[in-house]
Design a protein around this motif. Structure first.
Motif, PDB file in Angstrom:
ATOM      1  N   THR A   1     -28.529 -47.082  50.762  1.00  0.00           N
ATOM      2  CA  THR A   1     -27.825 -45.983  51.448  1.00  0.00           C
ATOM      3  C   THR A   1     -26.331 -46.139  51.204  1.00  0.00           C
ATOM      4  O   THR A   1     -25.866 -47.182  50.734  1.00  0.00           O
ATOM      5  N   ALA A   2     -25.589 -45.079  51.548  1.00  0.00           N
ATOM      6  CA  ALA A   2     -24.134 -45.123  51.378  1.00  0.00           C
ATOM      7  C   ALA A   2     -23.469 -44.317  52.479  1.00  0.00           C
ATOM      8  O   ALA A   2     -24.092 -43.457  53.098  1.00  0.00           O
ATOM      9  N   THR A   3     -22.206 -44.600  52.705  1.00  0.00           N
ATOM     10  CA  THR A   3     -21.389 -43.783  53.593  1.00  0.00           C
ATOM     11  C   THR A   3     -20.570 -42.875  52.689  1.00  0.00           C
ATOM     12  O   THR A   3     -19.884 -43.367  51.785  1.00  0.00           O
ATOM     13  N   ILE A   4     -20.697 -41.568  52.895  1.00  0.00           N
ATOM     14  CA  ILE A   4     -20.008 -40.623  52.020  1.00  0.00           C
ATOM     15  C   ILE A   4     -19.094 -39.731  52.847  1.00  0.00           C
ATOM     16  O   ILE A   4     -19.535 -39.025  53.741  1.00  0.00           O
ATOM     17  N   GLU A   5     -17.801 -39.811  52.552  1.00  0.00           N
ATOM     18  CA  GLU A   5     -16.813 -38.973  53.255  1.00  0.00           C
ATOM     19  C   GLU A   5     -16.364 -37.851  52.339  1.00  0.00           C
ATOM     20  O   GLU A   5     -16.217 -38.050  51.125  1.00  0.00           O
ATOM     21  N   LEU A   6     -16.138 -36.680  52.933  1.00  0.00           N
ATOM     22  CA  LEU A   6     -15.620 -35.536  52.168  1.00  0.00           C
ATOM     23  C   LEU A   6     -14.213 -35.224  52.652  1.00  0.00           C
ATOM     24  O   LEU A   6     -13.991 -35.131  53.857  1.00  0.00           O
ATOM     25  N   GLU A   7     -13.302 -35.074  51.708  1.00  0.00           N
ATOM     26  CA  GLU A   7     -11.940 -34.658  52.065  1.00  0.00           C
ATOM     27  C   GLU A   7     -11.635 -33.394  51.291  1.00  0.00           C
ATOM     28  O   GLU A   7     -11.620 -33.416  50.047  1.00  0.00           O
ATOM     29  N   LYS A   8     -11.400 -32.298  52.010  1.00  0.00           N
ATOM     30  CA  LYS A   8     -11.112 -31.055  51.298  1.00  0.00           C
ATOM     31  C   LYS A   8      -9.727 -31.117  50.658  1.00  0.00           C
ATOM     32  O   LYS A   8      -8.744 -31.422  51.321  1.00  0.00           O
ATOM     33  N   ILE A   9      -9.670 -30.854  49.363  1.00  0.00           N
ATOM     34  CA  ILE A   9      -8.378 -30.783  48.674  1.00  0.00           C
ATOM     35  C   ILE A   9      -7.888 -29.348  48.800  1.00  0.00           C
ATOM     36  O   ILE A   9      -6.714 -29.097  49.024  1.00  0.00           O
ATOM     37  N   LYS A  10      -8.808 -28.407  48.686  1.00  0.00           N
ATOM     38  CA  LYS A  10      -8.507 -26.994  48.937  1.00  0.00           C
ATOM     39  C   LYS A  10      -9.313 -26.532  50.148  1.00  0.00           C
ATOM     40  O   LYS A  10     -10.510 -26.834  50.236  1.00  0.00           O
ATOM     41  N   GLU A  11      -8.666 -25.798  51.035  1.00  0.00           N
ATOM     42  CA  GLU A  11      -9.278 -25.375  52.302  1.00  0.00           C
ATOM     43  C   GLU A  11     -10.591 -24.603  52.082  1.00  0.00           C
ATOM     44  O   GLU A  11     -11.529 -24.717  52.866  1.00  0.00           O
ATOM     45  N   ASP A  12     -10.682 -23.829  50.988  1.00  0.00           N
ATOM     46  CA  ASP A  12     -11.885 -23.015  50.754  1.00  0.00           C
ATOM     47  C   ASP A  12     -13.044 -23.830  50.156  1.00  0.00           C
ATOM     48  O   ASP A  12     -14.107 -23.269  49.867  1.00  0.00           O
ATOM     49  N   GLY A  13     -12.840 -25.141  49.982  1.00  0.00           N
ATOM     50  CA  GLY A  13     -13.941 -25.999  49.529  1.00  0.00           C
ATOM     51  C   GLY A  13     -14.210 -25.953  48.024  1.00  0.00           C
ATOM     52  O   GLY A  13     -15.192 -26.517  47.559  1.00  0.00           O
ATOM     53  N   THR A  14     -13.345 -25.316  47.275  1.00  0.00           N
ATOM     54  CA  THR A  14     -13.555 -25.269  45.827  1.00  0.00           C
ATOM     55  C   THR A  14     -13.091 -26.568  45.154  1.00  0.00           C
ATOM     56  O   THR A  14     -13.436 -26.824  44.003  1.00  0.00           O
ATOM     57  N   GLU A  15     -12.321 -27.399  45.899  1.00  0.00           N
ATOM     58  CA  GLU A  15     -11.961 -28.740  45.412  1.00  0.00           C
ATOM     59  C   GLU A  15     -12.104 -29.710  46.570  1.00  0.00           C
ATOM     60  O   GLU A  15     -11.482 -29.522  47.621  1.00  0.00           O
ATOM     61  N   VAL A  16     -12.952 -30.717  46.380  1.00  0.00           N
ATOM     62  CA  VAL A  16     -13.260 -31.658  47.454  1.00  0.00           C
ATOM     63  C   VAL A  16     -13.318 -33.072  46.888  1.00  0.00           C
ATOM     64  O   VAL A  16     -13.885 -33.300  45.809  1.00  0.00           O
ATOM     65  N   ARG A  17     -12.709 -34.022  47.610  1.00  0.00           N
ATOM     66  CA  ARG A  17     -12.813 -35.427  47.193  1.00  0.00           C
ATOM     67  C   ARG A  17     -13.977 -36.107  47.925  1.00  0.00           C
ATOM     68  O   ARG A  17     -14.087 -35.990  49.145  1.00  0.00           O
ATOM     69  N   PHE A  18     -14.854 -36.774  47.168  1.00  0.00           N
ATOM     70  CA  PHE A  18     -15.952 -37.552  47.744  1.00  0.00           C
ATOM     71  C   PHE A  18     -15.551 -39.023  47.712  1.00  0.00           C
ATOM     72  O   PHE A  18     -15.203 -39.541  46.648  1.00  0.00           O
ATOM     73  N   ILE A  19     -15.607 -39.674  48.872  1.00  0.00           N
ATOM     74  CA  ILE A  19     -15.310 -41.108  48.955  1.00  0.00           C
ATOM     75  C   ILE A  19     -16.619 -41.805  49.352  1.00  0.00           C
ATOM     76  O   ILE A  19     -17.122 -41.626  50.457  1.00  0.00           O
ATOM     77  N   ILE A  20     -17.180 -42.516  48.378  1.00  0.00           N
ATOM     78  CA  ILE A  20     -18.541 -43.028  48.498  1.00  0.00           C
ATOM     79  C   ILE A  20     -18.506 -44.553  48.577  1.00  0.00           C
ATOM     80  O   ILE A  20     -17.930 -45.210  47.696  1.00  0.00           O
ATOM     81  N   THR A  21     -19.106 -45.121  49.632  1.00  0.00           N
ATOM     82  CA  THR A  21     -19.161 -46.578  49.762  1.00  0.00           C
ATOM     83  C   THR A  21     -20.601 -46.991  50.012  1.00  0.00           C
ATOM     84  O   THR A  21     -21.221 -46.529  50.965  1.00  0.00           O
ATOM     85  N   LYS A  22     -21.095 -47.818  49.131  1.00  0.00           N
ATOM     86  CA  LYS A  22     -22.470 -48.323  49.261  1.00  0.00           C
ATOM     87  C   LYS A  22     -22.554 -49.207  50.510  1.00  0.00           C
ATOM     88  O   LYS A  22     -21.656 -50.018  50.761  1.00  0.00           O
ATOM     89  N   ASN A  23     -23.632 -49.041  51.324  1.00  0.00           N
ATOM     90  CA  ASN A  23     -23.750 -49.839  52.550  1.00  0.00           C
ATOM     91  C   ASN A  23     -24.302 -51.235  52.247  1.00  0.00           C
ATOM     92  O   ASN A  23     -24.967 -51.440  51.258  1.00  0.00           O
TER      93      ASN A  23
END
Ligand code: HEM
Length: 179
Positions: A157-179
Motif C-alpha cells: 500500500t502507499a500514502t498518496i497526496e494530491l496537490e492541485k497545481i491548477k485549481e481546475d485540476g488539469t495539473e496536479v502533483r501526486f506525492i506517493i510514499t510506499k507504506n
C-alpha cells in the motif's frame, strides 16, 4: 475517449445502482452516440462528463469519488486485458514512473486515437515518487484509483497526496510514499 471506458463504466453503474440508473443518466444527457457504445469505438469526452455529472446528481457522490471507484474497477479490466504489460514490472514505483514512457506508449500503439494524460517524474527514490499529472480532462482521481490498485497488485500500500497545481485540476502533483 475509447469505448471501453464507456462500456465498463455503464456496466459498473448497472452493477452498483441498477439498470434504471443507466437509463436515467443516458436519457438525461445529450449524447451524439445516443448511449450506444462499443468497446472499440471512440466517443467524445463530453459524453463521459455528462454521464458522470448526472450520476453524481442522482447519487450525491462527487465526480472525484465516482472516478476513484471507477478506476479501481478499471484496473481489473487492465489486469485481465493486458497481463503481459503488467508482468513487465516487479515494483509499483517502477511501474508508475513508467506510465509516460512505456505503458501509455504501448496503449497508443493499440489505440492510436487514445486521449492520454502526461505524467512527468519530478523525484523518484526506492520508496517514493513525485509526479505531475497534466490533462485537459482533469481525471486525476481516475489516476489516483489506478495508483491505489497498482500498489495492491504488488501486495503493498502507499500514502498518496494530491496537490492541485491548477485549481481546475488539469495539473496536479501526486506525492506517493510506499507504506
Ligand atoms: C487513460 C490504458 C495504466 C492513468 C487510459 C485509457 C486507456 C488506458 C485505454 C483511456 C484512453 C482514452 O479513452 O482515449 C492503460 C493501460 C494501463 C494503464 C492498459 C496499464 C497496463 C495507467 C496507470 C495510471 C494511468 C497505472 C496511473 C495513474 C490514466 C489516466 C487516464 C488514463 C489518469 C485518463 C485520461 C486523462 O486523464 O486524460 N489509460 N492505462 N494509466 N490512464 Fe491509463
Amino acid at each position: 475517449m475509447k469505448g471501453i471506458v464507456f462500456t465498463e463504466f455503464l456496466d459498473l453503474v448497472e452493477e452498483k445502482f441498477g439498470l434504471e440508473m443507466v437509463d436515467k443518466i443516458i436519457t438525461s444527457s445529450e449524447l451524439e452516440s445516443e448511449g450506444a457504445y462499443t468497446s472499440v469505438g471512440t466517443y467524445r469526452f463530453s459524453e463521459m462528463l455528462q454521464l458522470l455529472q448526472h450520476l453524481s446528481a442522482n447519487t450525491g457522490i462527487s465526480i472525484d469519488n465516482l472516478l476513484l471507484v471507477y478506476a479501481e474497477h478499471f484496473f481489473g479490466v487492465i489486469e485481465d486485458s493486458y497481463p503481459g504489460l503488467l508482468a513487465t514490472y516487479k515494483d509499483p514505483i517502477e511501474m508508475l514512473s513508467s506510465i509516460e514512457n512505456h505503458i501509455h506508449i504501448e496503449v497508443r500503439k493499440i489505440y492510436p486515437d487514445a486521449e492520454l494524460p502526461t505524467f512527468k517524474v519530478i523525484d523518484k527514490t526506492e520508496n517514493s515518487l513525485v509526479m505531475d499529472y497534466k490533462s485537459s480532462r482533469a481525471m486525476h482521481h481516475f489516476g489516483l484509483g489506478l495508483m491505489n490498485k497498482t500498489f495492491e497488485h504488488f501486495n503493498t500500500t502507499a500514502t498518496i497526496e494530491l496537490e492541485k497545481i491548477k485549481e481546475d485540476g488539469t495539473e496536479v502533483r501526486f506525492i506517493i510514499t510506499k507504506n
